[in-house]
Design an enzyme around this catalytic site. Structure first.
Site, mmCIF file in Angstrom:
data_model
loop_
_atom_site.group_PDB
_atom_site.id
_atom_site.type_symbol
_atom_site.label_atom_id
_atom_site.label_comp_id
_atom_site.label_asym_id
_atom_site.label_seq_id
_atom_site.Cartn_x
_atom_site.Cartn_y
_atom_site.Cartn_z
ATOM 1 N N LYS A 111 -3.768 -7.813 7.219
ATOM 2 C CA LYS A 111 -5.133 -8.267 7.461
ATOM 3 C C LYS A 111 -5.116 -9.580 8.248
ATOM 4 O O LYS A 111 -4.392 -10.517 7.900
ATOM 5 C CB LYS A 111 -5.864 -8.476 6.132
ATOM 6 C CG LYS A 111 -6.138 -7.188 5.361
ATOM 7 C CD LYS A 111 -7.193 -6.350 6.037
ATOM 8 C CE LYS A 111 -7.556 -5.134 5.193
ATOM 9 N NZ LYS A 111 -8.648 -4.348 5.780
ATOM 10 N N LYS A 156 -11.615 7.692 6.508
ATOM 11 C CA LYS A 156 -11.701 7.499 5.060
ATOM 12 C C LYS A 156 -12.642 8.546 4.475
ATOM 13 O O LYS A 156 -13.760 8.730 4.968
ATOM 14 C CB LYS A 156 -12.181 6.082 4.740
ATOM 15 C CG LYS A 156 -11.218 5.008 5.246
ATOM 16 C CD LYS A 156 -11.716 3.597 4.978
ATOM 17 C CE LYS A 156 -10.706 2.572 5.482
ATOM 18 N NZ LYS A 156 -11.160 1.179 5.299
#
Length: 326
Positions: free
Chosen positions: A107, A214
């Site tokens: 991240k 997703k």
């Protein structure tokens, strides 16, 4: 295939699970679980999502609980480690939670942090993995195009696999893709798929080399598979910080995709300090078996949300169910 709300609420359990490390700004993860004819399923849109967006997650939960999973091509899925936006000194401790994973998603572009923080974190991940490991970045749309170009040049020496959602809009993704094409770096789209009114727009615009898919945000396994087929791009199947019940949904989606060239982001149970089963879906030698999960009653009780939060989730289920009924 919309079951009555009473059938959903009859088995619904709301849990609040602590995280090992703050992630996406949260330290606990609240989810709702319930059981359908096909088994246990999960409804876990993040708390800030409105009812319209959350209703897609309910569609996904119903799809997994009430509809048989499609045929699968593989019984195990290779997965990546996920590294939150932590100090470089904490990198090794976190990556130790992902045994055998050869790929790390790092991240970056976290609010309140600097590019120097990102560079230090990525450098530590590279040192941990060695030369043969794979590093991909996830900026969660945190940069504008110029910032993205500058950051990519600073981070490219660490041998990047791809950069996920460096910018917010499809036009920006197309722009940054052109700017870094000469570097041989791929651009992946996540939010531009799962949060878009048209999840295929980014593919039609040629704004990404691959898509992050997703199951819950896209309305479930079957709808996600149709998007994969229509997009015609390589995909990475990923998760949304779910319990093992939700990860099971993602694993069945990954197993049903015919071509799966990248390690998948389905190891995020390792970011939780607790789960709803003692037999969690976590990586073993870098892979997770494809299977359904039955929650442990004792764990559902131990991590049960309080009455106020449970009522909040039941009301959310009721509102989202009403939207689907309309």
């Amino acid at each position: 295939m919309l079951p009555p709300l009473s059938d959903i609420l009859a088995s619904a359990r709301v849990v609040s699970l602590p995280l090992r490390q703050k992630f996406r700004g949260v330290e606990t993860r609240e989810v709702a679980l319930f059981e359908g004819p096909e088994g246990w399923t999960e409804f876990s849109p993040f708390l800030e999502y409105d009812d319209e967006e959350s209703s897609a997650w309910l569609t996904a939960a119903i799809d997994f609980g009430w509809r048989a999973a499609p045929p699968i091509f593989r019984s195990g899925i290779r997965v990546n480690a996920t590294l939150p936006a932590v100090d470089a000194a904490k990198v090794a401790v976190i990556l130790d939670q992902f045994p055998g994973c050869r790929t790390v998603k790092v991240k970056v572009a976290e609010a309140g942090q600097t590019l120097a923080d990102d560079v230090a974190r990525v450098a530590a991940a590279r040192e941990y993995l060695g030369a043969e490991g794979r590093i991909r970045l996830d900026a969660n749309a945190g940069w504008n195009v110029d910032e993205a170009e500058h950051a990519i040049h600073a981070l490219a020496p660490y041998d990047l696999e791809y950069i996920e959602q460096p910018c917010a809009t499809v036009d920006e993704l197309a722009d940054i893709r052109k700017r870094v094409k000469y570097m041989g770096l791929s651009i992946a789209a996540d939010e531009s798929v799962r949060k878009a009114s048209d999840p295929l727009e980014v593919a039609r615009a040629g704004a990404a080399n691959l898509l992050v898919i997703k199951a819950q945000p896209l309305g479930g396994i079957h709808r996600a598979l149709s998007i994969v087929d229509e997009a015609g791009l390589p995909v990475v199947i990923s998760s949304a910080l779910e319990t093992s019940v939700g990860i099971s949904m993602g694993l069945y989606l990954a197993a049903a995709v015919s071509e799966l060239p990248y390690d998948c982001g389905l190891a995020t149970v390792s970011l939780l300090a607790a789960d709803v089963t003692s037999d969690s879906l976590v990586p073993v030698e870098g892979a997770i078996d494809v299977r359904r999960v039955v929650p442990d009653a004792a764990l559902l009780d131990r991590y049960a949300a309080d009455a106020e939060r449970t009522a909040w989730w039941h009301e959310r289920l009721e509102r989202c169910h009403a939207l689907l009924k309309e």
